[in-house]
Design a protein around this motif. Structure first.
Motif, mmCIF file in Angstrom:
data_model
loop_
_atom_site.group_PDB
_atom_site.id
_atom_site.type_symbol
_atom_site.label_atom_id
_atom_site.label_comp_id
_atom_site.label_asym_id
_atom_site.label_seq_id
_atom_site.Cartn_x
_atom_site.Cartn_y
_atom_site.Cartn_z
ATOM 1 N N GLN A 1 0.834 -1.201 0.000
ATOM 2 C CA GLN A 1 0.000 0.000 0.000
ATOM 3 C C GLN A 1 0.870 1.252 0.000
ATOM 4 O O GLN A 1 1.485 1.592 1.002
ATOM 5 N N LEU A 2 0.904 1.912 -1.149
ATOM 6 C CA LEU A 2 1.646 3.149 -1.298
ATOM 7 C C LEU A 2 0.690 4.280 -1.653
ATOM 8 O O LEU A 2 -0.501 4.060 -1.854
ATOM 9 N N CYS A 3 1.206 5.482 -1.710
ATOM 10 C CA CYS A 3 0.407 6.665 -2.023
ATOM 11 C C CYS A 3 1.093 7.424 -3.150
ATOM 12 O O CYS A 3 2.197 7.088 -3.564
ATOM 13 N N LEU A 4 0.431 8.468 -3.615
ATOM 14 C CA LEU A 4 0.951 9.245 -4.730
ATOM 15 C C LEU A 4 0.865 10.729 -4.425
ATOM 16 O O LEU A 4 0.060 11.173 -3.608
ATOM 17 N N GLU A 5 1.693 11.487 -5.105
ATOM 18 C CA GLU A 5 1.634 12.939 -5.078
ATOM 19 C C GLU A 5 1.602 13.415 -6.523
ATOM 20 O O GLU A 5 2.421 12.995 -7.343
ATOM 21 N N ASN B 1 -4.778 8.855 -3.642
ATOM 22 C CA ASN B 1 -4.811 7.386 -3.623
ATOM 23 C C ASN B 1 -5.470 6.829 -4.885
ATOM 24 O O ASN B 1 -6.117 5.787 -4.859
ATOM 25 N N ASN B 2 -5.306 7.522 -6.001
ATOM 26 C CA ASN B 2 -5.887 7.066 -7.259
ATOM 27 C C ASN B 2 -5.097 7.653 -8.407
ATOM 28 O O ASN B 2 -4.393 8.646 -8.240
ATOM 29 N N TYR B 3 -5.206 7.016 -9.575
ATOM 30 C CA TYR B 3 -4.452 7.489 -10.732
ATOM 31 C C TYR B 3 -5.133 7.029 -12.012
ATOM 32 O O TYR B 3 -5.936 6.100 -12.010
ATOM 33 N N TYR B 4 -4.798 7.704 -13.110
ATOM 34 C CA TYR B 4 -5.331 7.282 -14.400
ATOM 35 C C TYR B 4 -4.642 5.994 -14.824
ATOM 36 O O TYR B 4 -3.463 5.788 -14.552
ATOM 37 N N PRO B 5 -5.362 5.101 -15.528
ATOM 38 C CA PRO B 5 -4.908 3.716 -15.633
ATOM 39 C C PRO B 5 -3.865 3.426 -16.696
ATOM 40 O O PRO B 5 -3.153 2.437 -16.590
ATOM 41 N N HIS B 6 -3.756 4.252 -17.723
ATOM 42 C CA HIS B 6 -2.842 3.904 -18.811
ATOM 43 C C HIS B 6 -1.433 4.343 -18.443
ATOM 44 O O HIS B 6 -1.029 5.479 -18.688
ATOM 45 N N LYS C 1 -4.795 18.954 -9.460
ATOM 46 C CA LYS C 1 -6.216 18.791 -9.746
ATOM 47 C C LYS C 1 -6.798 17.506 -9.180
ATOM 48 O O LYS C 1 -7.988 17.415 -8.926
ATOM 49 N N GLU C 2 -5.962 16.487 -9.016
ATOM 50 C CA GLU C 2 -6.468 15.196 -8.549
ATOM 51 C C GLU C 2 -6.797 15.273 -7.061
ATOM 52 O O GLU C 2 -6.149 16.003 -6.302
ATOM 53 N N TYR D 1 2.841 11.390 -11.510
ATOM 54 C CA TYR D 1 2.673 11.091 -10.093
ATOM 55 C C TYR D 1 4.026 10.738 -9.475
ATOM 56 O O TYR D 1 4.844 10.030 -10.072
ATOM 57 N N LYS D 2 4.236 11.189 -8.255
ATOM 58 C CA LYS D 2 5.402 10.775 -7.477
ATOM 59 C C LYS D 2 4.972 9.669 -6.525
ATOM 60 O O LYS D 2 3.913 9.746 -5.901
ATOM 61 N N VAL D 3 5.796 8.627 -6.412
ATOM 62 C CA VAL D 3 5.488 7.478 -5.549
ATOM 63 C C VAL D 3 5.904 7.804 -4.117
ATOM 64 O O VAL D 3 7.044 8.236 -3.867
#
Length: 791
Positions: A191-195, A543-548, A611-612, A578-580
């Motif tokens: 379980q990681l997050c994004l910036e 905690n979400n991102y675009y899939p491609h 924006k996310e 995104y930064k991990v």
């Protein structure tokens, strides 16, 4: 726990299960500065119990010791003799790994508690002799007013979430088990997050830095523009490079042609050189081009477009499998990664381009572009493996690759240097498997004889002279259909990630990881999912991102990023960087500070505006139901079956559109019921408790309801469905049975491709009613809205 209440009549086992589930959902460390805890650089002297892991550096520890001394001077000696231990306990909770929970600080918009949350029994005992201590510990006059009422006083100091109250959290196994390690769920999903770092990009294919101390990063779009970003993430309005007129691409989703790669020369600070890899074409003739440019003498944030020198061009027989990676190794040479030429099964020549040493396609090439101002544009490194072989091109460094999409050199362990120089590549598969390879000089990586660990061309696979190298990892197409190679994390900020190779899949949207066992050399697989519950509820994290997932990157400090998009078209500005982030542990404050060299800016700066949004949900992101291919190599035995001739089919791009990643799989019920539906009618089946406008798509064809396979499911198809259901907007196309599997129904549609204006899915292109090659774990869904999500 809010949202997890079990009625008094619920069985005890169920109530226990819900409590445990709540703990697992909520358990995550966080400090008062809204960041993860850390290991102090040296043992603490005052709050020594948090020397191994917590939220205090020696400076904060010394400040707390000073407060303790000042408190002792203000409190009467007899009271202090009885209460000093309580004072020490309370002050040191600012150093607890769970300080943010103790002080109700998870939400930065609310005021901090002045005293940590106390368990009731502890508070009741303390009140007996030390309630007067709080006048010196806290400026909260409301607390002072309750001093004479024991029950109200302790109720005021209690926490709504009693699992985190002091001192109970010290012995709470669910909170302290594996504290400070990367959290994983029951299935091992890390379980990681994004910036969010940048947005509004059109298929961002690469992000690189110039190794010049400025900590700028340069982001390439598939259309042929490269943008310069400063260390503060502001973007220069004027492009760093613009060769969009020369680049061959199209707005088709999944088109693999375009601007594909960029690399700065290791000595670019002095020679100002960089190299780019892009597609060009005239009429039906297409080729790939590797060119050298120089940064302008007048503006270090702009390329001199008149400086282009074409280093190498290679004809492309088809529109796909164009490769696209450029890298400089520690040896100073330029590595070029080409595709096999396109179409299915590498049909060129007797054994295909990839096995033909005299062809530059399907290879890793290595050339010397140093000191090329006079004489040849590049030279052949003398230790290239096939120098002197008349049947081979001397540029070839490795062969047998299909379409390596994103490769990286390992920086090596920051302390020991272990692993430095290893070359990792993701090689996109054909029909069944995707693979990750460790590329070495002169080795053969098996295509087209082998795909992953299995034979593809059985006759060629049986050839004893093939001597191919097996991948370190391969996974089947039910997990993803287009690997995107990544990086071994070697940054400073998140020590737990050191040595973890993180990569992804363009089609399924999976983030994945491998970690090597140094003793056996085997690689252990773990999927990466977005942190559940409050794990990513840190300010600025999502905690979400675009899939491609298009590409991965390192910044100049070695921190890890990836680029993805919601619409995989070179003209759709839906790409995000995104930064991990590891929410479980960070480096000690001050250790990872960067000091960027000043950059003279002549263009207007556009500040970064994220924006996310963080999505509040108790569930983790979806995980694979299947077990990935083992990394242990199979025994090399010749095949006994007759060679298989692949069924001819039209070539199509390897990188195809998909739907945005979503939540877990749950059974639901139809949201609408139509007793006499017409052909092409749709309905949504959604999990109980969700709002309308989201759910699994079911379509009515030929007198029966069925599901839609998500193989090619995208936002255009989602728009058709949402419009049929009366919604103005399609927020996203959901995949991988996000809203449950329709196992009792047939799969009626597969490979659905829509322009977005069709009246029903039956008007879109598809494989034919009832024709499919998937299972219900790929049932498609949608999220619709009456409001424009991008307004």
């Amino acid at each position: 726990m809010a949202g997890l209440w079990a009625g008094a009549g619920a069985p005890l086992a169920l109530r226990v299960l819900l409590v445990l589930r709540a703990l697992l959902v909520a358990a995550h460390p966080q400090c008062l500065d809204f960041r993860p805890p850390f290991r102090p650089p040296q043992p603490l002297r005052f709050c020594a119990q948090y020397s191994a892991f917590g939220c205090c550096a020696p400076e904060q520890d010394a400040a707390l010791a000073h407060r303790f001394g000042a408190l002792a001077a203000r409190v009467d000696a007899p009271v202090w003799a009885a209460c000093a231990g309580y004072a020490l306990d309370l002050l040191c909770q600012e150093c607890s790994p769970y300080a943010a929970h103790l002080y109700d600080a998870e939400d930065p918009s609310t005021p901090l508690r002045t005293v940590p949350g106390l368990c009731e029994d502890y508070c009741l005992d303390m009140w007996q002799t030390c309630r007067g201590l709080f006048r010196h510990l806290s400026p909260d006059r409301e607390l002072w007013a309750l001093e004479g009422n024991r029950a109200k006083f302790c109720r005021y100091l209690s926490l709504d979430d009693t699992d985190y109250c002091f001192p109970r959290l010290l012995v709470n196994e669910n909170l302290n088990l594996n504290l400070g390690r990367v959290a994983s769920d029951a299935k091992g999903c890390l379980q990681l997050c994004l910036e969010e770092v940048a947005n509004g990009l059109r298929n961002p294919v690469a992000m690189v830095h110039a190794r010049d101390g400025t900590h700028r990063f340069f982001v390439a779009e598939q259309v042929g523009l490269v943008w310069a970003y400063l260390a503060d993430r502001s973007r220069l309005e004027k492009p760093f490079l613009n060769i969009s007129r020369a680049v061959l691409t199209s707005p088709w989703e999944g088109d693999e042609r375009g601007f594909l790669g960029i690399a700065f020369h290791p000595d670019s600070r002095r020679n100002r050189k960089l190299y780019v890899y892009y597609s060009v074409g005239v009429d039906f003739h297409e080729w790939i081009r590797i060119s050298e440019f120089r940064v302008s003498e007048d503006d270090e944030n702009v390329v001199d477009h008149g400086s282009e020198r074409i280093i190498l061009e290679i004809e492309e027989p088809a529109a796909n499998h164009n490769g696209g990676q450029l890298l400089f190794g520690d040896d100073g040479y330029l590595y070029i990664f080409t595709g096999d030429g396109g179409m299915a099964g590498d049909p060129f020549g007797k054994f295909g381009n990839a096995q033909n040493k005299s062809a530059l396609l399907g290879k890793v090439l290595r050339i010397d572009v140093n000191r090329n101002e006079r004489g040849p544009l590049y030279r052949i490194p003398p230790d290239n493996p096939f120098v002197g072989d008349p049947a081979a091109r001397p540029e070839v460094y490795a062969l047998g690759v299909r379409n390596m999409w994103r490769c990286s050199f390992d920086r090596g362990d920051p302390a020991t240097g272990a692993g430095r120089g290893r070359l990792f590549c993701g090689d996109v598969g054909q029909n069944k498997f995707e693979e990750v390879d460790l590329v070495e000089r002169g080795r053969n990586y098996g295509w087209r004889a082998r795909e992953g660990f299995e034979c593809y061309d059985r006759k060629l696979c049986a050839n004893a002279s093939l001597d191919d190298v097996l991948p370190i990892f391969a996974y089947p197409h039910k997990m993803g259909k287009s690997v995107t190679g990544g990086y071994v994390y070697r940054g400073c900020e998140y020590p737990n990630l050191n040595g973890l190779y993180i990569f992804g899949d363009f089609m399924s949207g999976r983030l994945m990881s491998l970690r090597e066992n140094p003793g056996t050399g085997q690689w252990r697989y773990s999927e990466i999912c977005m942190g559940r519950g409050q794990t990513c509820a840190f300010p600025g994290l999502i905690n979400n991102y675009y899939p491609h997932i298009i590409s991965f990157a390192e910044d100049e400090a070695g921190e890890l990023y990836f680029m993805s998009t919601g619409v995989p078209s070179a003209t759709a500005a839906r790409g995000v960087i995104y930064k991990v982030i590891d929410p479980s542990r960070r480096a000690p404050p001050g250790k990872c500070q960067i000091h960027p060299t000043q950059v003279k800016v002549k263009s207007r700066l556009i500040p970064f505006v994220p924006k996310e949004k963080f999505i509040r949900t108790p569930e983790s992101t979806p995980r694979p139901e299947s077990t990935p291919r083992p990394t242990k190599a199979p025994r090399r035995t010749p095949p006994t079956a007759a060679p298989r001739t692949p069924t001819p089919r039209p070539a199509r791009p390897t990188r195809r559109p998909g739907g945005r990643r979503g939540g877990g799989r749950r059974r639901g019920r139809p949201s609408t019921a139509d007793p006499t539906p017409s052909n092409g009618a749709v309905r949504l089946v959604r999990p109980a408790g969700l709002s309308s406008g989201r759910g699994r798509v079911e379509v009515f064809v030929g007198g029966r309801w069925g599901t839609v396979c998500d193989d090619a499911w995208d936002t255009k198809a989602a728009e058709v469905v949402c419009r049929q259901l009366g919604f103005a907007h399609a927020v996203r196309a959901a995949k991988r049975a996000e809203f449950g599997e329709g196992r009792t129904l047939p799969i009626l549609l597969d490979d659905v491709r829509c322009a977005g204006s069709e009246r029903s899915l039956l008007e879109c292109a598809h494989a034919g009613v009832g024709t499919h090659n998937c299972g219900h774990q790929e049932d498609a869904g949608v999220v619709c809205s009456h409001e424009d999500p991008y307004s």
